[in-house]
Design a protein around this motif. Structure first.
Motif, mmCIF file in Angstrom:
data_model
loop_
_atom_site.group_PDB
_atom_site.id
_atom_site.type_symbol
_atom_site.label_atom_id
_atom_site.label_comp_id
_atom_site.label_asym_id
_atom_site.label_seq_id
_atom_site.Cartn_x
_atom_site.Cartn_y
_atom_site.Cartn_z
ATOM 1 N N LYS A 40 0.846 -1.304 -0.036
ATOM 2 C CA LYS A 40 0.063 -0.050 -0.078
ATOM 3 C C LYS A 40 0.875 1.261 -0.068
ATOM 4 O O LYS A 40 0.621 2.297 -0.633
ATOM 5 C CB LYS A 40 -0.951 -0.078 1.208
ATOM 6 C CG LYS A 40 -1.769 1.191 1.314
ATOM 7 C CD LYS A 40 -2.753 0.949 2.685
ATOM 8 C CE LYS A 40 -3.576 2.213 2.665
ATOM 9 N NZ LYS A 40 -4.564 2.106 3.939
ATOM 10 N N GLN A 47 0.171 1.223 -8.482
ATOM 11 C CA GLN A 47 -1.388 1.652 -8.101
ATOM 12 C C GLN A 47 -1.868 2.570 -8.949
ATOM 13 O O GLN A 47 -3.087 2.572 -9.136
ATOM 14 C CB GLN A 47 -1.081 2.211 -6.506
ATOM 15 C CG GLN A 47 -0.813 1.315 -5.547
ATOM 16 C CD GLN A 47 -0.946 1.882 -3.982
ATOM 17 O OE1 GLN A 47 -1.382 3.101 -3.834
ATOM 18 N NE2 GLN A 47 -0.010 1.162 -3.154
ATOM 19 N N GLU A 52 -5.702 -1.064 -6.382
ATOM 20 C CA GLU A 52 -4.957 -1.569 -5.217
ATOM 21 C C GLU A 52 -4.393 -2.791 -5.533
ATOM 22 O O GLU A 52 -5.009 -3.647 -6.387
ATOM 23 C CB GLU A 52 -6.354 -1.917 -4.172
ATOM 24 C CG GLU A 52 -5.729 -2.528 -2.966
ATOM 25 C CD GLU A 52 -6.962 -2.753 -1.866
ATOM 26 O OE1 GLU A 52 -6.812 -3.284 -1.088
ATOM 27 O OE2 GLU A 52 -8.152 -2.233 -2.271
#
Length: 163
Positions: A40, A47, A52
């Motif tokens: 993340k 991304q 995601e």
């Protein structure tokens, strides 16, 4: 002709160092594939492309360098320094007779380095902090050198007018 013999060995050594450090940083950054809790925070390019990240197959090679820069910054730092050396050496080689253009070149390079430092300003990782300081320092050196070249050029032009 003598200038080329000074340029080529320096450019060759810097290029080899850049190539070696790039491969090493890419290898060290491949550890992100086994670190899903960091996906993340360390995969901005993946991304952008995929949204995601769900699996390691979605991680782009470019994100390996981001991960390496954040957590194992030795080889990314060598990449940055050798790249900067090549940029400045190449600019000087081609613009050494055109002082005004070389001054603009260094100013532009310094501004770009200051912009890069902005992106790692508040980094919580040691690698991000190191990159911030390298980019700020390099941007400052390029900018100061450009200013010195500019005043040297003005001084030279004013001496030619007087004579």
């Amino acid at each position: 002709m003598l200038k080329v013999f000074r340029f080529l060995p320096q450019a060759g050594v810097a290029s080899i160092l850049l190539l070696f450090s790039t491969v090493a940083a890419w290898y060290e950054g491949s550890a992100i594939l086994n670190d899903p809790w960091e996906w993340k925070y360390s995969t901005p390019f993946s991304q952008l492309l995929y949204g995601e990240i769900q699996s390691s197959n979605q991680i782009l090679q470019l994100d390996h360098f981001i991960y390496a820069a954040k957590f194992q910054p030795t080889f990314p730092v060598i990449m940055i320094i050798s790249s900067l050396y090549l940029f400045i050496l190449t600019g000087y080689h081609f613009l050494r007779r055109q002082h005004r253009l070389f001054t603009y070149y260094l100013s532009f390079l310094g501004g770009g380095l200051f912009l890069l430092s902005y992106f790692s300003f508040n980094s919580p990782t040691p690698g991000g902090q190191i990159l911030f300081y390298i980019w700020v320092l390099s941007g400052g050196v390029c900018t100061i050198t450009a200013v010195l070249f500019y005043f040297r050029m003005l001084n030279r032009n004013s001496n030619e007018v007087v004579n």
